[in-house]
Scaffold this motif. Sequence first.
Motif, short mmCIF file in Angstrom:
data_model
loop_
_atom_site.label_atom_id
_atom_site.label_comp_id
_atom_site.label_asym_id
_atom_site.label_seq_id
_atom_site.Cartn_x
_atom_site.Cartn_y
_atom_site.Cartn_z
N GLN A 37 0.97 -1.28 0.06
CA GLN A 37 -0.17 -0.02 -0.01
C GLN A 37 0.96 1.28 0.00
O GLN A 37 0.56 2.19 -0.65
CB GLN A 37 -0.98 -0.25 1.33
N ALA A 38 2.12 1.19 0.59
CA ALA A 38 2.93 2.46 0.79
C ALA A 38 3.36 2.70 -0.56
O ALA A 38 3.61 3.98 -1.00
CB ALA A 38 4.01 2.14 1.95
N ILE A 39 3.81 1.41 -1.40
CA ILE A 39 4.27 1.81 -2.64
C ILE A 39 3.21 2.19 -3.69
O ILE A 39 3.59 3.30 -4.47
CB ILE A 39 4.77 0.38 -3.16
N ILE B 30 0.92 6.90 -6.82
CA ILE B 30 -0.39 7.76 -6.97
C ILE B 30 0.16 9.04 -6.75
O ILE B 30 -0.53 10.05 -7.64
CB ILE B 30 -1.37 7.19 -6.08
N LYS B 31 0.96 9.38 -5.65
CA LYS B 31 1.17 10.71 -5.67
C LYS B 31 1.95 11.38 -6.74
O LYS B 31 1.70 12.61 -6.90
CB LYS B 31 1.88 10.81 -4.27
N ASN B 32 2.76 10.69 -7.28
CA ASN B 32 3.54 11.23 -8.31
C ASN B 32 2.70 11.16 -9.46
O ASN B 32 2.68 12.22 -10.30
CB ASN B 32 4.86 10.12 -8.79
N PHE B 33 1.64 10.48 -9.74
CA PHE B 33 0.62 10.56 -10.70
C PHE B 33 -0.39 11.92 -10.51
O PHE B 33 -0.29 12.36 -11.42
CB PHE B 33 -0.28 9.28 -10.95
N ASP C 151 9.13 5.74 -14.31
CA ASP C 151 9.47 6.41 -12.94
C ASP C 151 8.34 5.28 -12.04
O ASP C 151 9.01 4.78 -10.90
CB ASP C 151 9.09 7.66 -12.54
N ALA C 152 7.47 4.85 -12.45
CA ALA C 152 6.36 4.11 -11.58
C ALA C 152 7.05 2.92 -11.51
O ALA C 152 7.05 1.84 -10.56
CB ALA C 152 5.14 4.06 -12.21
N GLY D 224 10.73 -4.20 -4.57
CA GLY D 224 10.40 -5.67 -4.59
C GLY D 224 8.97 -5.91 -4.87
O GLY D 224 8.25 -6.78 -4.29
N GLN D 225 8.30 -5.21 -5.62
CA GLN D 225 6.88 -5.20 -6.00
C GLN D 225 6.78 -6.22 -7.05
O GLN D 225 5.87 -6.93 -7.07
CB GLN D 225 6.42 -4.03 -6.21
#
Length: 499
Positions: free
Chosen positions: A64-66, A71-74, A381-382, A390-391
């Motif tokens: 969720q943090a990832i 989303i913040k960057n989006f 970047d995403a 590690g996603q």
Amino acid sequence: MEENEMKKKIFSVISVGMFVAMAVTFTGCSSKRGTADVTPFVDDYDPNKTYDIEFFGWGDASEQAIYKSAIKNFELLYKNIHVNYQATDAGSYMTALTGKINTLPDVFYLPDTEFLQWADSGRLMNLLDAECQLEQKLSNVWDNAVNEYYYNPETFTLGKSDGAGMFALPKDQGPYTLGYNVAVMQRQITNNGLKDDADVNALLSGEPVTWDIFRSALKKLKVGMPTGDYPMTCYEMEAAVYSNNANFFDDTASLSKLSSPEFVAAIQFIADLCSDGIIPTSGGALAAGESDDTAMQTGHSLLTFVGPWDFANIWKNSTLNVDIIPVPYGPGADGEYGTADDGKSTTFIGSMGYCIPTQTKNRGTSGAALRLAKYLTFNEDAQRTFYSKGQCVPNLKSMADEYINDTEDVLTSEGHTDPEHRNIFIDIVDGFADEKDKIGGKTRALYYTYNSNWRTNLEAIINNSGLWKGSVTAKSVLDEYNSTFQKELDAMNKTLKRK
């Protein structure tokens, strides 16, 4: 992908892998079957309008943090689009999603094992535009990932074809291979004087080995392990089946292949691992009561199946070093190595897609939702955020070398050096490019079927047969069950191919 919650413990000895427990048939959709619309996507996005969209996924706190970071960057790029991100744990995700069936989020995850049923229901939008702009972007995404999310509702066929729509953007590819705790493996090598052993060195070389070498190496490495510890806790069924040129059914998921010599041999291989003492005959939990992942990390087992997403937790332990190896391969239908039908190291690839429901047409949010899905799928970047945490492995083929060799120092800056052989993850997702390619991956069998009943029943038959304890053979079990399995396929396909 946070798939460790979903893998392994579902099936003792043979682990069916990710998402099987999530196969939920959503209610209230029977009248919707066969109504998928392949009309090209019409962009309703207005840069002068403000949008509030909902994005629903799953994940533990780390995942969720990832996603919150991405989303913040989006939102910095699209200041007029505000994203309400919600997530639940993997185990309850599909139940939660189907609970929203009449008011689906603007963007949501969908496992590939659920895709056929959902695409066929008419609830997902075709994301292909008339100008083929999306298809141009998709040319840089792994072919297997792209092909998974096409569906033709007229012919009831999956995969890219004339007349097919694309009903999800590929979130990721989940290559699933064998991982081991480097320190524990070296302990067993040293204690057993195996430094120069040919089988053990071949096992850890990063190159595929035969089933025979695999069994020989692990029997040697098993010597001296404490009571209750084992070289492995389970073996993935698809990894054995696919690596012996076998499959559960034919290309149309209509004809059973359970009694074929290559399929029988794959299941017998797993039974032989039990007879060798490599896998506990009771399956799953070790004496310490640990999960398969934890058992490998703490040294109570040598090997377990891992994916890129597992490294989000592995990297939390700075003293833990985990490397990966390819799955071993079988001799094919003739049972002899060195012949034309030899298998290749082939594991399964899990995947999820980002879906946009047809309801967004009425809400006027389709364009904004697609921009979020495209950002998460295509933005470099995403993708760096995802693989460095590690996603997953990068979605984009153009970033493969960056990931393998850390050319942008992204992993090094995060303090991550393992897995050393992370090129194997890429080898799996890029498939078999040519005849010389030794490592590849295939989509999970559940992706090709309209429900999961056939799989649940097959597992129950095998698990309860006495095969793991050596009282029966794989051939006797599968020969006896084959006709029943065929009837299940017939009933399932009658439900889907109903026109």
